[in-house]
Design a protein around this motif. Structure first.
Motif, PDB file in Angstrom:
ATOM      1  N   UNK A  48       0.665  -1.379   0.038  1.00 36.78           N
ATOM      2  CA  UNK A  48       0.141  -0.006   0.149  1.00 36.78           C
ATOM      3  C   UNK A  48       1.002   1.183  -0.022  1.00 36.78           C
ATOM      4  N   UNK A  49       2.102   1.214   0.362  1.00 40.60           N
ATOM      5  CA  UNK A  49       2.882   2.487   0.456  1.00 40.60           C
ATOM      6  C   UNK A  49       3.483   2.465  -0.901  1.00 40.60           C
ATOM      7  N   UNK A 107       8.812  11.886   2.704  1.00 36.98           N
ATOM      8  CA  UNK A 107       9.936  10.797   2.553  1.00 36.98           C
ATOM      9  C   UNK A 107       9.387   9.537   2.001  1.00 36.98           C
ATOM     10  N   UNK A 108       8.287   9.364   2.325  1.00 34.63           N
ATOM     11  CA  UNK A 108       7.513   8.119   1.728  1.00 34.63           C
ATOM     12  C   UNK A 108       7.420   8.125   0.326  1.00 34.63           C
TER      13      UNK A 108
ATOM     14  N   UNK B  17       0.382   7.130   6.799  1.00 28.75           N
ATOM     15  CA  UNK B  17       1.512   5.925   6.520  1.00 28.75           C
ATOM     16  C   UNK B  17       0.742   4.922   5.587  1.00 28.75           C
ATOM     17  N   UNK B  19      -2.000   2.866   6.074  1.00 28.94           N
ATOM     18  CA  UNK B  19      -1.994   1.559   6.630  1.00 28.94           C
ATOM     19  C   UNK B  19      -3.123   0.974   6.279  1.00 28.94           C
ATOM     20  N   UNK B  40       6.051  -0.952  11.621  1.00 28.84           N
ATOM     21  CA  UNK B  40       6.480   0.140  10.895  1.00 28.84           C
ATOM     22  C   UNK B  40       8.251   0.235  10.596  1.00 28.84           C
ATOM     23  N   UNK B  43      11.088   4.687   7.176  1.00 26.76           N
ATOM     24  CA  UNK B  43      10.774   5.662   6.411  1.00 26.76           C
ATOM     25  C   UNK B  43       9.254   6.113   6.925  1.00 26.76           C
ATOM     26  N   UNK B  44       8.569   5.320   7.613  1.00 26.60           N
ATOM     27  CA  UNK B  44       7.172   5.545   8.636  1.00 26.60           C
ATOM     28  C   UNK B  44       7.639   6.492   9.509  1.00 26.60           C
TER      29      UNK B  44
END
Lengths: 183, 85
Positions: A48-49, A107-108, B17, B19, B40, B43-44
């Motif tokens: 998902x990221x 950052x993500x 994030x 999630x 996590x 990066x989180x």
């Protein structure tokens, strides 16, 4: 060098060796990608990221390696290579990242502003430790990829290779055409 | 400590994030956010630092204080209540 499996993803459909495996016609990419992920019944929240391009490469590789005991098949995963190509590189992720630069850049999103993170994510997911390469091609040049993979295999350090095109452009057009090749 | 703040933080972390498949009710306020807890990664952690600055005006200048603050939802809420402007 033989083709063990071939996966193509385009226009909300997934094909394996020419047969349609999954389709969600008319849905936008985010909905389609999530549905494909769910259909695979895997638990990998990092999905998902990922950027859209990365999700595409991830899903294609999941189908490619599905139903295959990778730990058994790839006895030595340092002899498995990932050689991919793309056209738009990480442009769509770059654009998303640039939108955050007015305040505090994310950052993500930043970590997905390189095309070769696609090969990295696939390698991490499956513990693959062989050669990794992401080419940016003007047009999908299968011959160039094939020549490179042939050389890799002929050199004797590679038994299997995930290869093909994974592309997601700034207009949200996407295309994945990947194969698992073996000696 | 404000229960509302903890619930708000859970929602913000889920959103920030990505999630997905996790609801605020799934997050134990006292459980570890990193490692075995929510799983996590680094990066989180950076995204949480961005969240603290954007939403609460808090800049983390001391890495060890940041690590302590990000241990759980409880510690994060306590850190915000102590430092928010």
């Amino acid at each position: 060098m033989k083709t063990i499996k071939h996966i193509r993803i385009e226009q909300s459909s997934v094909f394996a060796d020419g047969d349609e495996l999954f389709s969600l016609a008319g849905e936008e990419y985010a909905v389609f990608a999530r549905a494909v992920y769910k259909s695979l019944e895997i638990d990998y929240p990092k999905f998902y990221k990922m950027s859209n391009m990365c999700k595409l490469g991830f899903l294609a590789s999941e189908y490619l390696l599905k139903d295959m005991n990778i730990k058994e098949k790839f006895v030595d995963r340092s002899r498995v290579a990932i050689v991919l190509a793309c056209k738009a590189s990480s442009l769509q992720a770059d654009i998303e990242y640039s939108k955050t630069m007015g305040e505090i850049p994310s950052p993500a999103l930043f970590v997905y502003t390189l095309a070769n993170i696609v090969t990295g994510e696939i390698a991490i997911r499956h513990g693959i430790k062989g050669e990794e390469l992401m080419l940016v091609q003007q047009e999908y040049d299968k011959e160039q990829l094939s020549d490179y993979v042939s050389t890799l295999i002929d050199e004797g350090n590679t038994d299997f290779c995930i290869t093909g095109m994974v592309d997601y452009d700034e207009n949200h057009r996407y295309f994945a055409d990947v194969c698992l090749l073996g000696r | 400590m404000s229960i509302d703040l903890r619930e708000k933080l859970k929602g913000e972390l889920i959103e920030q994030l990505n999630l997905e498949d996790i609801s605020p009710a799934d997050i134990d306020s006292s459980a570890a956010l990193f490692g075995d807890g929510l799983g996590l990664d680094s990066i989180d952690a950076l995204e949480i630092i961005v969240l603290l600055e954007k939403e609460y005006g808090i800049k983390i200048s001391d890495p060890s204080a940041g690590k302590e603050a990000m241990a759980s939802i409880d510690s994060l809420a306590a850190f915000i209540e102590k430092n928010r402007k």
